[in-house]
Design a protein around this motif. Structure first.
Motif, PDB file in Angstrom:
ATOM      1  N   ALA A  81       0.856  -1.190   0.000  1.00 61.40           N
ATOM      2  CA  ALA A  81       0.000   0.000   0.000  1.00 61.40           C
ATOM      3  C   ALA A  81       0.891   1.238   0.000  1.00 61.40           C
ATOM      4  CB  ALA A  81      -0.898   0.003   1.224  1.00 61.40           C
ATOM      5  N   TYR A  82       0.692   2.104  -0.968  1.00 66.46           N
ATOM      6  CA  TYR A  82       1.462   3.328  -1.080  1.00 66.46           C
ATOM      7  C   TYR A  82       0.590   4.494  -0.627  1.00 66.46           C
ATOM      8  CZ  TYR A  82       3.995   0.277  -4.301  1.00 66.46           C
ATOM      9  OH  TYR A  82       4.666  -0.774  -4.863  1.00 66.46           O
ATOM     10  N   ASP A  83       1.141   5.319   0.263  1.00 64.18           N
ATOM     11  CA  ASP A  83       0.449   6.550   0.637  1.00 64.18           C
ATOM     12  C   ASP A  83       0.735   7.653  -0.368  1.00 64.18           C
ATOM     13  OD1 ASP A  83      -0.628   5.391   2.878  1.00 64.18           O
ATOM     14  OD2 ASP A  83       0.884   6.186   4.243  1.00 64.18           O
ATOM     15  N   LEU A 109       9.039   6.678  -2.004  1.00 64.65           N
ATOM     16  CA  LEU A 109       7.685   6.198  -1.772  1.00 64.65           C
ATOM     17  C   LEU A 109       7.278   6.485  -0.337  1.00 64.65           C
ATOM     18  CD1 LEU A 109       8.016   2.735  -3.553  1.00 64.65           C
ATOM     19  CD2 LEU A 109       7.036   4.839  -4.478  1.00 64.65           C
ATOM     20  N   ARG A 110       5.997   6.695  -0.137  1.00 58.81           N
ATOM     21  CA  ARG A 110       5.425   6.909   1.185  1.00 58.81           C
ATOM     22  C   ARG A 110       4.473   5.771   1.474  1.00 58.81           C
ATOM     23  NH1 ARG A 110       9.240   9.929   2.092  1.00 58.81           N
ATOM     24  NH2 ARG A 110       9.203  12.111   1.538  1.00 58.81           N
ATOM     25  N   PRO A 111       4.396   5.254   2.689  1.00 53.75           N
ATOM     26  CA  PRO A 111       5.137   5.695   3.859  1.00 53.75           C
ATOM     27  C   PRO A 111       6.615   5.345   3.735  1.00 53.75           C
ATOM     28  CG  PRO A 111       3.917   3.706   4.386  1.00 53.75           C
ATOM     29  CD  PRO A 111       3.523   4.108   2.997  1.00 53.75           C
ATOM     30  N   GLU A 112       7.415   6.059   4.510  1.00 53.89           N
ATOM     31  CA  GLU A 112       8.859   5.857   4.472  1.00 53.89           C
ATOM     32  C   GLU A 112       9.184   4.391   4.741  1.00 53.89           C
ATOM     33  OE1 GLU A 112      12.712   7.460   6.924  1.00 53.89           O
ATOM     34  OE2 GLU A 112      11.038   8.827   6.598  1.00 53.89           O
ATOM     35  N   LEU A 116       9.055  -0.746  -3.545  1.00 55.95           N
ATOM     36  CA  LEU A 116       8.282  -0.946  -4.767  1.00 55.95           C
ATOM     37  C   LEU A 116       8.100  -2.443  -4.989  1.00 55.95           C
ATOM     38  CD1 LEU A 116       7.079   0.727  -7.134  1.00 55.95           C
ATOM     39  CD2 LEU A 116       9.218   0.317  -8.343  1.00 55.95           C
ATOM     40  N   ALA A 117       6.862  -2.881  -5.143  1.00 54.48           N
ATOM     41  CA  ALA A 117       6.587  -4.294  -5.391  1.00 54.48           C
ATOM     42  C   ALA A 117       7.186  -4.709  -6.729  1.00 54.48           C
ATOM     43  CB  ALA A 117       5.079  -4.536  -5.387  1.00 54.48           C
ATOM     44  N   GLU A 118       7.545  -5.980  -6.861  1.00 61.06           N
ATOM     45  CA  GLU A 118       8.179  -6.472  -8.088  1.00 61.06           C
ATOM     46  C   GLU A 118       7.356  -6.211  -9.331  1.00 61.06           C
ATOM     47  OE1 GLU A 118       9.864 -10.355  -8.361  1.00 61.06           O
ATOM     48  OE2 GLU A 118      10.468 -10.305  -6.255  1.00 61.06           O
ATOM     49  N   SER A 119       6.043  -6.308  -9.220  1.00 63.99           N
ATOM     50  CA  SER A 119       5.193  -6.144 -10.400  1.00 63.99           C
ATOM     51  C   SER A 119       4.821  -4.686 -10.664  1.00 63.99           C
ATOM     52  CB  SER A 119       3.916  -6.964 -10.236  1.00 63.99           C
ATOM     53  OG  SER A 119       3.190  -6.491  -9.117  1.00 63.99           O
ATOM     54  N   HIS A 120       5.248  -3.769  -9.791  1.00 65.19           N
ATOM     55  CA  HIS A 120       4.919  -2.352  -9.957  1.00 65.19           C
ATOM     56  C   HIS A 120       6.090  -1.616 -10.592  1.00 65.19           C
ATOM     57  CE1 HIS A 120       1.875  -2.729  -6.423  1.00 65.19           C
ATOM     58  NE2 HIS A 120       1.528  -3.432  -7.483  1.00 65.19           N
ATOM     59  N   ARG A 121       5.775  -0.494 -11.230  1.00 69.37           N
ATOM     60  CA  ARG A 121       6.800   0.309 -11.889  1.00 69.37           C
ATOM     61  C   ARG A 121       6.581   1.775 -11.556  1.00 69.37           C
ATOM     62  NH1 ARG A 121       9.691  -2.343 -15.405  1.00 69.37           N
ATOM     63  NH2 ARG A 121      10.127  -0.698 -16.889  1.00 69.37           N
ATOM     64  N   ILE A 122       7.646   2.556 -11.693  1.00 64.00           N
ATOM     65  CA  ILE A 122       7.547   4.008 -11.590  1.00 64.00           C
ATOM     66  C   ILE A 122       7.410   4.533 -13.011  1.00 64.00           C
ATOM     67  CG2 ILE A 122       8.718   6.145 -10.922  1.00 64.00           C
ATOM     68  CD1 ILE A 122       7.886   4.439  -8.532  1.00 64.00           C
ATOM     69  N   GLU A 123       6.406   5.355 -13.246  1.00 65.63           N
ATOM     70  CA  GLU A 123       6.162   5.946 -14.556  1.00 65.63           C
ATOM     71  C   GLU A 123       6.407   7.450 -14.457  1.00 65.63           C
ATOM     72  OE1 GLU A 123       2.940   4.649 -17.657  1.00 65.63           O
ATOM     73  OE2 GLU A 123       2.025   6.035 -16.204  1.00 65.63           O
ATOM     74  N   THR A 152       5.773  14.659 -13.387  1.00 58.95           N
ATOM     75  CA  THR A 152       4.961  13.950 -12.409  1.00 58.95           C
ATOM     76  C   THR A 152       5.404  12.501 -12.427  1.00 58.95           C
ATOM     77  OG1 THR A 152       3.088  15.391 -12.920  1.00 58.95           O
ATOM     78  CG2 THR A 152       2.594  13.385 -11.719  1.00 58.95           C
ATOM     79  N   ALA A 153       5.410  11.870 -11.263  1.00 59.50           N
ATOM     80  CA  ALA A 153       5.746  10.450 -11.172  1.00 59.50           C
ATOM     81  C   ALA A 153       4.544   9.716 -10.599  1.00 59.50           C
ATOM     82  CB  ALA A 153       6.960  10.244 -10.278  1.00 59.50           C
ATOM     83  N   ARG A 154       4.373   8.477 -11.043  1.00 60.75           N
ATOM     84  CA  ARG A 154       3.308   7.675 -10.457  1.00 60.75           C
ATOM     85  C   ARG A 154       3.734   6.222 -10.410  1.00 60.75           C
ATOM     86  NH1 ARG A 154      -1.226   8.749 -15.136  1.00 60.75           N
ATOM     87  NH2 ARG A 154      -0.212   7.618 -16.808  1.00 60.75           N
ATOM     88  N   VAL A 155       3.149   5.508  -9.461  1.00 62.81           N
ATOM     89  CA  VAL A 155       3.361   4.066  -9.336  1.00 62.81           C
ATOM     90  C   VAL A 155       2.236   3.400 -10.113  1.00 62.81           C
ATOM     91  CG1 VAL A 155       3.525   2.109  -7.757  1.00 62.81           C
ATOM     92  CG2 VAL A 155       4.384   4.345  -7.051  1.00 62.81           C
ATOM     93  N   ILE A 156       2.599   2.453 -10.987  1.00 62.74           N
ATOM     94  CA  ILE A 156       1.582   1.730 -11.743  1.00 62.74           C
ATOM     95  C   ILE A 156       1.735   0.233 -11.480  1.00 62.74           C
ATOM     96  CG2 ILE A 156       1.294   3.467 -13.544  1.00 62.74           C
ATOM     97  CD1 ILE A 156       3.127   1.743 -15.330  1.00 62.74           C
ATOM     98  N   ASP A 157       0.622  -0.484 -11.542  1.00 62.92           N
ATOM     99  CA  ASP A 157       0.668  -1.928 -11.342  1.00 62.92           C
ATOM    100  C   ASP A 157       0.923  -2.632 -12.666  1.00 62.92           C
ATOM    101  OD1 ASP A 157      -1.762  -1.950 -12.712  1.00 62.92           O
ATOM    102  OD2 ASP A 157      -2.969  -2.387 -10.935  1.00 62.92           O
ATOM    103  N   ALA A 158       0.914  -3.973 -12.639  1.00 59.09           N
ATOM    104  CA  ALA A 158       1.218  -4.763 -13.833  1.00 59.09           C
ATOM    105  C   ALA A 158       0.236  -4.493 -14.965  1.00 59.09           C
ATOM    106  CB  ALA A 158       1.240  -6.244 -13.483  1.00 59.09           C
ATOM    107  N   GLY A 159      -0.975  -4.081 -14.634  1.00 58.05           N
ATOM    108  CA  GLY A 159      -1.970  -3.791 -15.657  1.00 58.05           C
ATOM    109  C   GLY A 159      -1.921  -2.365 -16.167  1.00 58.05           C
ATOM    110  N   GLY A 160      -0.986  -1.560 -15.662  1.00 57.45           N
ATOM    111  CA  GLY A 160      -0.869  -0.168 -16.087  1.00 57.45           C
ATOM    112  C   GLY A 160      -1.776   0.783 -15.331  1.00 57.45           C
TER     113      GLY A 160
END
Length: 179
Positions: A81-83, A109-112, A116-123, A152-160
């Motif tokens: 879970a990302y804050d 990433l927050r919380p400190e 980053l989960a293996e299936s997630h990416r920074i976009e 802007t940066a965002r965390v995306i899951d395996a499905g985008g």
């Protein structure tokens, strides 16, 4: 002769590093021209303080393979879970220099302490358009033209699907010009 050439090639980076440590001096000649030099050309030469060189440490984690996202089954939650996500480089309204236009964007990433989960990416979105993504907290994007930009940066899951997004950060990219 070959050993001499090899030794010279190995010592070249050390010589370049020593050159970066030299002082730079500013003086004005009799015609009013400003002259910069690494040796004081006159007794009235003033040392010039330069901004530090921008360096970015290499990413030492594993790179994501093309099938890494396929490891997550559709609809399966990773349990992370990302804050939020925050851009820490460049900082707001910072002028940065990357002459090749390749800019390394760094996020936290927050919380400190959350990873980053293996299936997630920074976009990374530059000026509203997706320009790159990566499996680490540093994503290099380019080429980016000189001038003002918003990132802007965002965390995306395996499905985008976006899971967390940063506030936009405005910065100025400085690059050499041929003009």
């Amino acid at each position: 002769m070959r050993n001499l050439m090899l030794a010279m090639l190995l010592l070249l980076p050390l010589a370049a590093a020593a050159e970066q440590e030299k002082e730079i001096y500013r003086t004005v000649d009799e015609d009013g021209n400003v002259i910069y030099s690494d040796t004081p050309p006159a007794p009235d030469a003033e040392p010039v303080e330069l901004d530090p060189v921008t360096t970015v440490p290499a990413y030492e984690g594993e790179q994501a393979g093309p099938d890494q996202a396929a490891d997550d089954e559709e609809g399966e939650e990773s349990g992370v879970a990302y804050d939020g996500v925050e851009i820490v480089y460049p900082t707001a309204d910072e002028a940065i220099r990357h002459n090749g236009g390749q800019v390394p964007f760094r996020v936290v990433l927050r919380p400190e302490g959350v990873e980053l989960a293996e299936s997630h990416r920074i976009e990374i979105l530059v000026d509203g358009s997706v320009r790159g993504s990566g499996s680490g907290l540093t994503v290099t994007v380019g080429p980016i033209d000189r001038g003002p930009h918003s990132v802007t940066a965002r965390v995306i899951d395996a499905g985008g699907n976006p899971l967390a997004s940063s506030q936009p950060v405005n910065f100025f990219l400085l690059r050499h010009s041929i003009q």
